[in-house]
Write a protein that holds these residues in place. Structure first.
Motif, mmCIF file in Angstrom:
data_model
loop_
_atom_site.group_PDB
_atom_site.id
_atom_site.type_symbol
_atom_site.label_atom_id
_atom_site.label_comp_id
_atom_site.label_asym_id
_atom_site.label_seq_id
_atom_site.Cartn_x
_atom_site.Cartn_y
_atom_site.Cartn_z
ATOM 1 N N VAL A 182 0.843 -1.197 0.000
ATOM 2 C CA VAL A 182 0.000 0.000 0.000
ATOM 3 C C VAL A 182 0.883 1.254 0.000
ATOM 4 C CG1 VAL A 182 -1.697 1.315 1.343
ATOM 5 C CG2 VAL A 182 -1.951 -1.167 1.082
ATOM 6 N N VAL A 183 1.951 1.235 0.789
ATOM 7 C CA VAL A 183 2.874 2.371 0.811
ATOM 8 C C VAL A 183 3.519 2.549 -0.566
ATOM 9 C CG1 VAL A 183 5.013 3.289 1.817
ATOM 10 C CG2 VAL A 183 3.315 2.163 3.287
ATOM 11 N N ALA A 184 3.918 1.436 -1.182
ATOM 12 C CA ALA A 184 4.529 1.501 -2.515
ATOM 13 C C ALA A 184 3.541 2.065 -3.528
ATOM 14 C CB ALA A 184 5.012 0.120 -2.939
ATOM 15 N N TRP A 185 2.291 1.650 -3.436
ATOM 16 C CA TRP A 185 1.255 2.167 -4.335
ATOM 17 C C TRP A 185 1.113 3.683 -4.148
ATOM 18 C CZ3 TRP A 185 -3.438 4.452 -2.988
ATOM 19 C CH2 TRP A 185 -4.282 4.721 -4.071
ATOM 20 N N SER A 186 1.043 4.114 -2.892
ATOM 21 C CA SER A 186 0.902 5.537 -2.592
ATOM 22 C C SER A 186 2.118 6.328 -3.070
ATOM 23 C CB SER A 186 0.709 5.722 -1.083
ATOM 24 O OG SER A 186 0.751 7.072 -0.716
ATOM 25 N N SER A 187 3.267 5.692 -3.057
ATOM 26 C CA SER A 187 4.518 6.357 -3.415
ATOM 27 C C SER A 187 4.665 6.619 -4.913
ATOM 28 C CB SER A 187 5.713 5.514 -2.953
ATOM 29 O OG SER A 187 5.688 5.348 -1.559
ATOM 30 N N GLN A 188 3.763 6.114 -5.721
ATOM 31 C CA GLN A 188 3.859 6.337 -7.165
ATOM 32 C C GLN A 188 3.742 7.816 -7.513
ATOM 33 O OE1 GLN A 188 1.892 3.329 -9.744
ATOM 34 N NE2 GLN A 188 1.285 2.448 -7.777
ATOM 35 N N ASP A 189 3.126 8.580 -6.646
ATOM 36 C CA ASP A 189 3.098 10.035 -6.782
ATOM 37 C C ASP A 189 3.875 10.579 -5.583
ATOM 38 O OD1 ASP A 189 2.570 12.767 -6.746
ATOM 39 O OD2 ASP A 189 0.484 12.530 -7.375
ATOM 40 N N ALA A 205 5.218 13.356 -4.613
ATOM 41 C CA ALA A 205 4.828 14.630 -3.996
ATOM 42 C C ALA A 205 3.557 14.458 -3.166
ATOM 43 C CB ALA A 205 4.635 15.697 -5.063
ATOM 44 N N ALA A 206 2.569 13.768 -3.711
ATOM 45 C CA ALA A 206 1.325 13.540 -2.965
ATOM 46 C C ALA A 206 1.588 12.667 -1.742
ATOM 47 C CB ALA A 206 0.284 12.893 -3.870
ATOM 48 N N HIS A 207 2.451 11.686 -1.891
ATOM 49 C CA HIS A 207 2.783 10.802 -0.770
ATOM 50 C C HIS A 207 3.429 11.602 0.367
ATOM 51 C CE1 HIS A 207 3.777 7.039 1.210
ATOM 52 N NE2 HIS A 207 5.017 7.452 1.337
ATOM 53 N N ARG A 208 4.359 12.466 0.003
ATOM 54 C CA ARG A 208 5.033 13.274 1.033
ATOM 55 C C ARG A 208 4.062 14.264 1.681
ATOM 56 N NH1 ARG A 208 9.582 12.751 -2.779
ATOM 57 N NH2 ARG A 208 11.107 11.427 -1.742
ATOM 58 N N ARG A 209 3.129 14.817 0.895
ATOM 59 C CA ARG A 209 2.107 15.709 1.477
ATOM 60 C C ARG A 209 1.256 14.947 2.476
ATOM 61 N NH1 ARG A 209 1.604 17.441 -3.778
ATOM 62 N NH2 ARG A 209 -0.347 16.291 -4.073
ATOM 63 N N MET A 210 0.886 13.711 2.124
ATOM 64 C CA MET A 210 0.085 12.890 3.027
ATOM 65 C C MET A 210 0.853 12.620 4.325
ATOM 66 S SD MET A 210 -0.196 9.419 4.169
ATOM 67 C CE MET A 210 0.822 8.610 2.976
#
Length: 99
Positions: free
Chosen positions: A58-65, A67-72
């Motif tokens: 799930v983290v890897a999936w979120s990490s595909q973007d 900038a959005a991952h870091r904002r989250m």
């Protein structure tokens, strides 16, 4: 409003999950994976390893973007620190996204 296509999930194997992670997360992934694999060797129970892999997928999936991952992650950190961070209820988010 146009919707972006859903991001593909990384394959369900440790190497693919690790490769999909941001470099900062790989260190934590490696440490947790090694610890749980040692534990699995002793207990003959792979369930903790499999659960860990799904969480990191799930983290890897979120990490595909990135900038959005870091904002989250920043938002979570601010919420954990007790800051007043604007949030949106899930039904409102779904409605806004047309889901």
């Amino acid at each position: 409003m146009s919707m972006a296509l859903p991001l593909p999930q990384p394959e369900q194997n440790p190497r693919a999950i690790r490769e999909a992670l941001l470099p900062d997360d790989r260190v934590a992934f490696d440490a947790q994976y090694r610890r749980l694999m040692r534990q699995a060797t002793d207990t003959l129970d792979l369930n903790p390893v499999l659960q860990m892999l799904e969480q990191w997928r799930v983290v890897a999936w979120s990490s595909q973007d990135p900038a959005a991952h870091r904002r989250m992650l920043d938002t979570v950190q601010r919420l954990d620190a007790g800051e007043d961070v604007p949030t949106e209820a899930w039904p409102d988010t779904k409605r806004r996204l047309g889901l």
